[in-house]
Design a protein around this motif. Structure first.
Motif, mmCIF file in Angstrom:
data_model
loop_
_atom_site.group_PDB
_atom_site.id
_atom_site.type_symbol
_atom_site.label_atom_id
_atom_site.label_comp_id
_atom_site.label_asym_id
_atom_site.label_seq_id
_atom_site.Cartn_x
_atom_site.Cartn_y
_atom_site.Cartn_z
ATOM 1 N N VAL A 181 8.126 2.880 -13.429
ATOM 2 C CA VAL A 181 9.382 2.697 -14.172
ATOM 3 C C VAL A 181 9.620 1.219 -14.471
ATOM 4 C CG1 VAL A 181 11.873 2.996 -14.096
ATOM 5 C CG2 VAL A 181 10.375 4.800 -13.232
ATOM 6 N N SER A 182 9.357 0.358 -13.496
ATOM 7 C CA SER A 182 9.565 -1.084 -13.688
ATOM 8 C C SER A 182 8.645 -1.626 -14.775
ATOM 9 C CB SER A 182 9.313 -1.832 -12.373
ATOM 10 O OG SER A 182 10.236 -1.450 -11.389
ATOM 11 N N LEU A 183 7.366 -1.181 -14.760
ATOM 12 C CA LEU A 183 6.440 -1.638 -15.791
ATOM 13 C C LEU A 183 6.852 -1.128 -17.163
ATOM 14 C CD1 LEU A 183 3.009 -1.221 -13.957
ATOM 15 C CD2 LEU A 183 4.202 -3.352 -14.525
ATOM 16 N N ALA A 184 7.372 0.071 -17.232
ATOM 17 C CA ALA A 184 7.825 0.620 -18.517
ATOM 18 C C ALA A 184 8.997 -0.192 -19.065
ATOM 19 C CB ALA A 184 8.216 2.086 -18.334
ATOM 20 N N VAL A 185 9.928 -0.508 -18.189
ATOM 21 C CA VAL A 185 11.079 -1.316 -18.624
ATOM 22 C C VAL A 185 10.621 -2.713 -19.027
ATOM 23 C CG1 VAL A 185 13.241 -2.380 -17.867
ATOM 24 C CG2 VAL A 185 12.725 -0.013 -17.237
ATOM 25 N N ALA A 186 9.684 -3.305 -18.254
ATOM 26 C CA ALA A 186 9.179 -4.632 -18.576
ATOM 27 C C ALA A 186 8.466 -4.624 -19.929
ATOM 28 C CB ALA A 186 8.228 -5.115 -17.480
ATOM 29 N N PHE A 187 7.681 -3.546 -20.210
ATOM 30 C CA PHE A 187 7.004 -3.441 -21.497
ATOM 31 C C PHE A 187 8.018 -3.336 -22.639
ATOM 32 C CE2 PHE A 187 5.138 -0.798 -24.879
ATOM 33 C CZ PHE A 187 4.050 -1.579 -25.214
ATOM 34 N N PHE A 188 9.067 -2.554 -22.414
ATOM 35 C CA PHE A 188 10.119 -2.408 -23.426
ATOM 36 C C PHE A 188 10.804 -3.769 -23.693
ATOM 37 C CE2 PHE A 188 14.620 -1.754 -24.388
ATOM 38 C CZ PHE A 188 14.512 -1.063 -25.575
ATOM 39 N N MET A 189 11.089 -4.497 -22.628
ATOM 40 C CA MET A 189 11.730 -5.829 -22.779
ATOM 41 C C MET A 189 10.804 -6.785 -23.525
ATOM 42 S SD MET A 189 14.771 -5.831 -21.361
ATOM 43 C CE MET A 189 15.786 -5.059 -20.090
ATOM 44 N N ALA A 190 9.518 -6.694 -23.204
ATOM 45 C CA ALA A 190 8.564 -7.594 -23.875
ATOM 46 C C ALA A 190 8.476 -7.280 -25.373
ATOM 47 C CB ALA A 190 7.190 -7.467 -23.236
ATOM 48 N N LYS A 191 8.522 -5.992 -25.706
ATOM 49 C CA LYS A 191 8.496 -5.597 -27.134
ATOM 50 C C LYS A 191 9.729 -6.129 -27.865
ATOM 51 C CE LYS A 191 6.113 -2.884 -28.992
ATOM 52 N NZ LYS A 191 4.983 -3.051 -29.900
ATOM 53 N N LYS A 192 10.833 -6.209 -27.167
ATOM 54 C CA LYS A 192 12.052 -6.737 -27.754
ATOM 55 C C LYS A 192 12.121 -8.266 -27.674
ATOM 56 C CE LYS A 192 14.014 -2.811 -28.822
ATOM 57 N NZ LYS A 192 14.349 -2.474 -30.237
ATOM 58 N N LYS A 193 11.048 -8.881 -27.182
ATOM 59 C CA LYS A 193 10.941 -10.350 -27.055
ATOM 60 C C LYS A 193 12.057 -10.922 -26.196
ATOM 61 C CE LYS A 193 8.569 -10.935 -31.476
ATOM 62 N NZ LYS A 193 8.555 -11.633 -32.798
ATOM 63 N N LEU A 194 12.334 -10.207 -25.103
ATOM 64 C CA LEU A 194 13.352 -10.679 -24.177
ATOM 65 C C LEU A 194 12.744 -11.480 -23.034
ATOM 66 C CD1 LEU A 194 15.666 -7.547 -24.006
ATOM 67 C CD2 LEU A 194 16.054 -9.680 -25.246
#
Length: 326
Positions: A312-325
């Motif tokens: 779950v943490s990696l999924a959220v981190a990937f989502f944040m990275a896609k949003k350039k956060l």
């Protein structure tokens, strides 16, 4: 008039006497006709003795010792006072900054006096004999040579200020602190001092053009015009550097604020990602019946929870990275 005054031990070498002998600069111990008397931060007793001995108004001798004194010319019956601002280096917090202080030049029929709060490179160049065609007995030309040297000193310090500002600018590109901005502010203050002093000196120079007592030699007028040109160039440079520095400070104030926002955004994103395993661990750490907790009876339950939290943490981190956060 008597010229028998000598430098005694009580003077603490605050008064120096120079005279041109055989086309060379020599320091002497007795005031004679054609001498240059340099007073550096003189005491009240020294000022009083000079005033009484050579009939110079004591207020004119004290004027250059006041840092707030304005540049001006005073033409008296027996002498002429020329008061200008000169650049000096002031050390604060183990760093060199630039300010201006007054320099008084008093010309009598036989002598020339200079009064200043501290030793200055403007005068030391003459004391060391590094100025060509300088003679202590050519008093009016000496004024113009001092003023020319002063204008070139302003130009030199302005170039140093410009180089310092460039060094600070390079540091600011990756900075989130205020130290570099404070240093730029100090440089901007120096430029304000320089601009104000140079404009005051310009008024003095323009007035010198109208005083015939100053122009005793044919080449003096040309030298005075050179001084005015150098002074105008220094004013223009100070204005240009001040404008650049002001714009740079505004730009980098925004850069520092933006850098801080980037750091805060990164920390907030990391906090969100790290809160997920914390939240899951908190649920499993509740004081409830173990039978109702998923995986409580499974020998690999702990491993499953860890793997689930990591996914779950990696999924959220990937989502944040896609949003350039990140």
């Amino acid at each position: 008039m008597s010229y028998g005054m000598t430098i005694e031990r009580g003077y603490r070498f605050m008064i120096k006497i120079f005279r041109t002998i055989d086309n060379g600069m020599h320091q002497v111990s007795e005031i004679q006709e054609g001498c240059w008397v340099a007073l550096t931060n003189p005491t009240s007793a020294e000022i009083l003795e000079i005033s009484n001995e050579y009939k110079v108004d004591i207020n004119h001798l004290r004027a250059p010792l006041d840092e707030e004194e304005r540049s001006r010319i005073e033409v008296e019956e027996d002498y002429t006072l020329v008061l200008v601002d000169i650049p000096v280096i002031e050390e604060r917090n183990n760093k060199d900054w630039y300010v201006t202080i007054p320099l008084g030049i008093i010309i009598t029929d036989e002598l020339i006096f200079t009064v200043c709060l501290e030793d200055t490179p403007v005068l030391s160049a003459f004391m060391d004999g590094r100025v060509r065609n300088f003679y202590t007995y050519k008093k009016t030309r000496f004024i113009l040579q001092i003023l020319y040297k002063n204008a070139t000193m302003f130009l030199n310090y302005l170039r140093v200020i410009d180089k310092k500002s460039e060094v600070i600018e390079r540091k600011l590109h990756a900075s989130t602190k205020n130290q570099e901005l404070i240093e730029l502010l100090e440089l901007e203050k120096s430029l304000v001092y320089f601009t104000t002093s140079l404009r005051s000196n310009e008024v003095v120079l323009e007035k010198l053009l109208k005083i015939e007592r100053i122009k005793q030699y044919p080449e003096d007028t040309e030298l005075l015009e050179d001084v005015i040109i150098e002074n105008k160039q220094a004013i223009e440079m100070a204005n240009i550097y001040s404008g650049i520095l002001s714009g740079t400070m505004d730009a980098f104030a925004s850069v520092i604020s933006n850098n801080l926002n980037i750091v805060m955004k990164f920390l907030a994103t990391v906090t969100i990602v790290m809160s997920i395993p914390t939240m899951i661990a908190s649920f499993y750490g509740m004081n409830v019946n173990a039978a109702g907790v998923p995986g409580a009876s499974n020998p690999y339950g702990f491993l499953y929870v860890i793997i689930f939290s990591l996914i779950v943490s990696l999924a959220v981190a990937f989502f944040m990275a896609k949003k350039k956060l990140f």
